[in-house]
Design a protein around this motif. Structure first.
Motif, PDB file in Angstrom:
ATOM      1  N   THR A   1       0.421  14.055 -11.712  1.00  0.00           N
ATOM      2  CA  THR A   1      -0.229  15.376 -11.637  1.00  0.00           C
ATOM      3  C   THR A   1      -0.843  15.726 -12.988  1.00  0.00           C
ATOM      4  O   THR A   1      -0.150  15.726 -14.008  1.00  0.00           O
ATOM      5  CB  THR A   1       0.803  16.457 -11.250  1.00  0.00           C
ATOM      6  OG1 THR A   1       1.492  16.035 -10.081  1.00  0.00           O
ATOM      7  CG2 THR A   1       0.143  17.796 -10.994  1.00  0.00           C
ATOM      8  N   PRO A   2      -2.149  16.017 -13.020  1.00  0.00           N
ATOM      9  CA  PRO A   2      -2.757  16.350 -14.311  1.00  0.00           C
ATOM     10  C   PRO A   2      -2.310  17.731 -14.819  1.00  0.00           C
ATOM     11  O   PRO A   2      -1.903  18.586 -14.030  1.00  0.00           O
ATOM     12  CB  PRO A   2      -4.257  16.376 -14.004  1.00  0.00           C
ATOM     13  CG  PRO A   2      -4.430  16.022 -12.578  1.00  0.00           C
ATOM     14  CD  PRO A   2      -3.110  16.045 -11.910  1.00  0.00           C
TER      15      PRO A   2
ATOM     16  N   ASN B   1      -3.070  10.664  -5.121  1.00  0.00           N
ATOM     17  CA  ASN B   1      -3.580  11.996  -4.768  1.00  0.00           C
ATOM     18  C   ASN B   1      -2.990  13.059  -5.692  1.00  0.00           C
ATOM     19  O   ASN B   1      -3.034  14.241  -5.392  1.00  0.00           O
ATOM     20  CB  ASN B   1      -3.318  12.302  -3.292  1.00  0.00           C
ATOM     21  CG  ASN B   1      -1.887  12.016  -2.891  1.00  0.00           C
ATOM     22  OD1 ASN B   1      -1.007  11.899  -3.743  1.00  0.00           O
ATOM     23  ND2 ASN B   1      -1.638  11.918  -1.604  1.00  0.00           N
ATOM     24  N   PHE B   2      -2.412  12.628  -6.792  1.00  0.00           N
ATOM     25  CA  PHE B   2      -1.894  13.494  -7.857  1.00  0.00           C
ATOM     26  C   PHE B   2      -0.714  14.357  -7.429  1.00  0.00           C
ATOM     27  O   PHE B   2      -0.411  15.352  -8.103  1.00  0.00           O
ATOM     28  CB  PHE B   2      -2.989  14.421  -8.415  1.00  0.00           C
ATOM     29  CG  PHE B   2      -4.238  13.703  -8.850  1.00  0.00           C
ATOM     30  CD1 PHE B   2      -4.181  12.689  -9.795  1.00  0.00           C
ATOM     31  CD2 PHE B   2      -5.489  14.037  -8.325  1.00  0.00           C
ATOM     32  CE1 PHE B   2      -5.334  12.024 -10.199  1.00  0.00           C
ATOM     33  CE2 PHE B   2      -6.636  13.371  -8.724  1.00  0.00           C
ATOM     34  CZ  PHE B   2      -6.554  12.371  -9.665  1.00  0.00           C
ATOM     35  N   ILE B   3      -0.040  13.985  -6.336  1.00  0.00           N
ATOM     36  CA  ILE B   3       0.996  14.881  -5.830  1.00  0.00           C
ATOM     37  C   ILE B   3       1.943  14.142  -4.887  1.00  0.00           C
ATOM     38  O   ILE B   3       1.609  13.065  -4.400  1.00  0.00           O
ATOM     39  CB  ILE B   3       0.300  16.086  -5.103  1.00  0.00           C
ATOM     40  CG1 ILE B   3       1.177  17.328  -5.097  1.00  0.00           C
ATOM     41  CG2 ILE B   3      -0.156  15.709  -3.691  1.00  0.00           C
ATOM     42  CD1 ILE B   3       0.398  18.611  -4.937  1.00  0.00           C
ATOM     43  N   TYR B   4       3.132  14.697  -4.684  1.00  0.00           N
ATOM     44  CA  TYR B   4       4.018  14.236  -3.613  1.00  0.00           C
ATOM     45  C   TYR B   4       3.560  14.995  -2.370  1.00  0.00           C
ATOM     46  O   TYR B   4       3.960  16.138  -2.163  1.00  0.00           O
ATOM     47  CB  TYR B   4       5.460  14.647  -3.863  1.00  0.00           C
ATOM     48  CG  TYR B   4       6.247  13.880  -4.899  1.00  0.00           C
ATOM     49  CD1 TYR B   4       5.713  12.813  -5.602  1.00  0.00           C
ATOM     50  CD2 TYR B   4       7.575  14.226  -5.146  1.00  0.00           C
ATOM     51  CE1 TYR B   4       6.476  12.123  -6.536  1.00  0.00           C
ATOM     52  CE2 TYR B   4       8.336  13.541  -6.080  1.00  0.00           C
ATOM     53  CZ  TYR B   4       7.778  12.506  -6.770  1.00  0.00           C
ATOM     54  OH  TYR B   4       8.533  11.835  -7.692  1.00  0.00           O
TER      55      TYR B   4
ATOM     56  N   ILE C   1       0.882  -1.178   0.000  1.00  0.00           N
ATOM     57  CA  ILE C   1       0.000   0.000   0.000  1.00  0.00           C
ATOM     58  C   ILE C   1       0.912   1.217   0.000  1.00  0.00           C
ATOM     59  O   ILE C   1       1.698   1.403   0.926  1.00  0.00           O
ATOM     60  CB  ILE C   1      -0.920   0.038   1.237  1.00  0.00           C
ATOM     61  CG1 ILE C   1      -1.681  -1.286   1.379  1.00  0.00           C
ATOM     62  CG2 ILE C   1      -1.887   1.214   1.142  1.00  0.00           C
ATOM     63  CD1 ILE C   1      -2.665  -1.327   2.539  1.00  0.00           C
ATOM     64  N   SER C   2       0.862   2.011  -1.067  1.00  0.00           N
ATOM     65  CA  SER C   2       1.753   3.159  -1.128  1.00  0.00           C
ATOM     66  C   SER C   2       1.201   4.244  -2.045  1.00  0.00           C
ATOM     67  O   SER C   2       0.147   4.069  -2.649  1.00  0.00           O
ATOM     68  CB  SER C   2       3.142   2.696  -1.578  1.00  0.00           C
ATOM     69  OG  SER C   2       4.122   3.448  -0.910  1.00  0.00           O
ATOM     70  N   GLY C   3       1.923   5.341  -2.125  1.00  0.00           N
ATOM     71  CA  GLY C   3       1.432   6.489  -2.881  1.00  0.00           C
ATOM     72  C   GLY C   3       1.792   6.433  -4.353  1.00  0.00           C
ATOM     73  O   GLY C   3       2.567   5.588  -4.808  1.00  0.00           O
ATOM     74  N   ASP C   4       1.229   7.366  -5.102  1.00  0.00           N
ATOM     75  CA  ASP C   4       1.488   7.457  -6.536  1.00  0.00           C
ATOM     76  C   ASP C   4       2.958   7.794  -6.798  1.00  0.00           C
ATOM     77  O   ASP C   4       3.584   7.227  -7.693  1.00  0.00           O
ATOM     78  CB  ASP C   4       0.564   8.499  -7.180  1.00  0.00           C
ATOM     79  CG  ASP C   4       0.561   9.834  -6.444  1.00  0.00           C
ATOM     80  OD1 ASP C   4       0.675   9.829  -5.206  1.00  0.00           O
ATOM     81  OD2 ASP C   4       0.437  10.882  -7.100  1.00  0.00           O
ATOM     82  N   GLY C   5       3.505   8.688  -6.007  1.00  0.00           N
ATOM     83  CA  GLY C   5       4.907   9.053  -6.209  1.00  0.00           C
ATOM     84  C   GLY C   5       5.814   7.873  -5.913  1.00  0.00           C
ATOM     85  O   GLY C   5       6.710   7.537  -6.697  1.00  0.00           O
ATOM     86  N   ASP C   6       5.544   7.217  -4.808  1.00  0.00           N
ATOM     87  CA  ASP C   6       6.364   6.089  -4.396  1.00  0.00           C
ATOM     88  C   ASP C   6       6.320   4.953  -5.411  1.00  0.00           C
ATOM     89  O   ASP C   6       7.344   4.359  -5.748  1.00  0.00           O
ATOM     90  CB  ASP C   6       5.847   5.608  -3.039  1.00  0.00           C
ATOM     91  CG  ASP C   6       6.779   4.611  -2.401  1.00  0.00           C
ATOM     92  OD1 ASP C   6       7.793   5.050  -1.828  1.00  0.00           O
ATOM     93  OD2 ASP C   6       6.499   3.411  -2.489  1.00  0.00           O
ATOM     94  N   LEU C   7       5.126   4.650  -5.932  1.00  0.00           N
ATOM     95  CA  LEU C   7       4.977   3.474  -6.793  1.00  0.00           C
ATOM     96  C   LEU C   7       5.256   3.751  -8.258  1.00  0.00           C
ATOM     97  O   LEU C   7       5.742   2.890  -8.973  1.00  0.00           O
ATOM     98  CB  LEU C   7       3.552   2.917  -6.666  1.00  0.00           C
ATOM     99  CG  LEU C   7       3.244   2.234  -5.334  1.00  0.00           C
ATOM    100  CD1 LEU C   7       1.752   2.011  -5.188  1.00  0.00           C
ATOM    101  CD2 LEU C   7       3.982   0.913  -5.232  1.00  0.00           C
ATOM    102  N   VAL C   8       4.905   4.949  -8.722  1.00  0.00           N
ATOM    103  CA  VAL C   8       4.967   5.179 -10.165  1.00  0.00           C
ATOM    104  C   VAL C   8       6.144   6.065 -10.549  1.00  0.00           C
ATOM    105  O   VAL C   8       6.607   6.045 -11.676  1.00  0.00           O
ATOM    106  CB  VAL C   8       3.643   5.790 -10.674  1.00  0.00           C
ATOM    107  CG1 VAL C   8       3.589   5.759 -12.187  1.00  0.00           C
ATOM    108  CG2 VAL C   8       2.453   5.064 -10.116  1.00  0.00           C
ATOM    109  N   SER C   9       6.658   6.825  -9.594  1.00  0.00           N
ATOM    110  CA  SER C   9       7.778   7.694  -9.931  1.00  0.00           C
ATOM    111  C   SER C   9       9.089   6.993  -9.574  1.00  0.00           C
ATOM    112  O   SER C   9       9.621   6.229 -10.361  1.00  0.00           O
ATOM    113  CB  SER C   9       7.614   9.007  -9.165  1.00  0.00           C
ATOM    114  OG  SER C   9       8.627   9.902  -9.501  1.00  0.00           O
ATOM    115  N   ILE C  10       9.558   7.180  -8.346  1.00  0.00           N
ATOM    116  CA  ILE C  10      10.845   6.572  -7.979  1.00  0.00           C
ATOM    117  C   ILE C  10      10.776   5.047  -8.035  1.00  0.00           C
ATOM    118  O   ILE C  10      11.752   4.383  -8.369  1.00  0.00           O
ATOM    119  CB  ILE C  10      11.315   7.077  -6.588  1.00  0.00           C
ATOM    120  CG1 ILE C  10      12.717   6.572  -6.249  1.00  0.00           C
ATOM    121  CG2 ILE C  10      10.346   6.724  -5.481  1.00  0.00           C
ATOM    122  CD1 ILE C  10      13.335   7.229  -5.019  1.00  0.00           C
TER     123      ILE C  10
END
Ligand SMILES: Cc1ncc(C[n+]2csc(CCOP(=O)(O)OP(=O)(O)O)c2C)c(N)n1
Ligand code: SF4
Ligand code: SF4
Ligand code: SF4
Ligand SMILES: [Mg+2]
Lengths: 96, 278
Positions: free
Chosen positions: B147-148, B133-136, B102-111
């Motif tokens: 981020t849209p 949540n579309f953001i770090y 279970i993690s955030g968008d930045g954690d999973l899709v960015s780094i």
């Protein structure tokens, strides 16, 4: 068992409406208003009082309309509200 | 006496056995949707009646990364972006344990994007719940790959012009066997999707569109958590089986939700077992 998970009482004699009793852990509440907004039976309002962190917790105004659906519990991001079935508690304490 | 105990027992929060209530109140802001994702996850565990000794939750870093600390099972708060490789290790070393990330968008899709892609390609038996949540958020609201356009963030002060990632499309293209998306207010549907994902062998992904009522909301003037929740919910359209290339999320426009992918592929462990058997 929550209301929506029950088998429908077709054929049984007079189905009694299920009732819920609400428990609010006020000091955990952050006053987001999700429970108040999304309770399908408008059981709750935002109260005027403050909790120890300065947020306005919900207040029960129409407990008689609560149908123990459990949505307030699910939608509360702070785990500060839940309902229990009114009947279940009564019968348990009666038998004891 | 007994009656009093029964009453008190009945008044314990129904998720008491699944969440570390002694650590409440949690760190999330008022109106943040991460708590809702946790609530749906706990409800899914309740429905599945899992043996909690055979379940493990792994999170990365971020506001969502804090989830690991609030779930009353063996849980690990790993380094930023490394939740999936950590979870892969747990799964391969303990094949009988159900491992959930279970993690955030930045954690999973960015780094952590590369780990996400390759775990999906290998079809490692993991369930990934991505709170988007579309953001770090935790670090102060920087631009994320999700981020849209043209949302403002602290690092896109003139609006974001980058083309955002479409998480379900990325997951499907890389090989995930189950992909769904809901908002943080679709509590029942989200719960059932998490149940399905947990039951599915292989790499399953559930994206949860969640309001960041602090950074994303403030800089874009989107109101409080309730306003954002309402907006996301009211602008979501349920379209099961929608091709994932239609699932981009435009800034403050409609969001397509539903179950998009549910297919069979041999898992990493199955492929390995078969390879060495022959
Ligand atoms: C290696 C490394 N780089 C950067 C950071 C700083 N950092 C912490 S959380 C975070 C972003 C988290 O974003 P997301 O995963 O979307 O979680 P959210 O807070 O939005 O839930 C970053 C960049 C870090 N902790 N470690
Ligand atoms: S259990 Fe259902 S009806 Fe009762 S207060 Fe909660 S949301 Fe409203
Ligand atoms: S949903 Fe929870 S935190 Fe929000 S107002 Fe209701 S009780 Fe308080
Ligand atoms: S900063 Fe945003 S994502 Fe983090 S807890 Fe607050 S509202 Fe939630
Ligand atoms: Mg984020």
């Amino acid at each position: 068992m929550r209301v929506r998970e029950r088998i429908k009482p077709f054929g049984s004699e007079k189905p009694q409406p299920v009732k819920g009793e609400l428990i609010i852990i006020e000091d955990r509440c952050k006053g987001c208003g999700f429970c108040v907004e999304y309770c399908p039976n408008d059981v709750l309002i935002v109260s005027d009082k403050f909790n120890s962190k300065g947020y306005h917790p919900p207040e029960v105004v129409h407990e008689e309309n609560c149908r123990y659906c459990g949505f307030c519990q699910l939608v509360c991001p702070d785990f500060a509200i839940f309902s229990i079935e009114e009947k279940a508690v009564e019968s348990k304490s009666n038998t004891a | 006496m007994e009656a009093i105990i029964t009453q008190q027992e009945a008044k314990r929060h129904p998720m008491d056995n699944l969440l570390r209530m002694d650590r409440m109140p949690h760190i999330w802001c008022p109106g943040c949707g991460i708590g809702n994702a946790v609530s749906a996850f706990a409800d899914a565990l309740d429905k599945l009646e899992y043996n909690l000794d055979k379940l493990c939750v792994v999170s990365g870093i971020g506001c969502t990364g804090r989830v690991a600390g609030y779930i009353k099972v063996d849980s690990f708060h790993t380094t930023h972006g490394r939740a999936i490789p950590f979870a892969t290790g747990i799964k391969l070393g303990n094949p009988d344990i159900k491992v959930v990330v279970i993690s955030g968008d930045g954690d999973l899709v960015s780094i952590g994007g590369n780990h996400f892609v390759h775990a999906a390609r290998r079809n490692i038996d993991l369930t990934v719940i991505c709170v988007n949540n579309f953001i770090y958020a935790m670090t102060g609201g920087q631009v994320a790959p999700t981020t849209p356009t043209p949302a403002y963030t602290t690092t896109s002060p003139f609006g974001n012009f980058e083309n955002p990632s479409n998480v379900p499309q990325l997951a499907e293209a890389a090989g995930a066997v189950y992909v769904a998306r809901w908002t943080a207010l679709h509590m029942r549907r989200l719960t059932y999707s998490i149940v399905d994902a947990l039951k599915k062998p292989g790499f399953s992904v559930v994206e949860v569109i969640s309001p960041c009522a602090m950074y994303y909301s403030r800089i874009n003037k989107l109101g409080d958590g309730l306003d954002m929740m309402k907006f996301y919910y009211d602008h979501s359209i349920i379209k099961h089986g929608e091709p994932t290339d239609h699932l981009e999320i435009d800034y403050q426009k409609e969001i397509i939700v539903g179950k998009f992918v549910d297919r069979e592929r041999p898992t990493y462990s199955e492929s390995m077992g078969k390879w060495f058997e022959d």
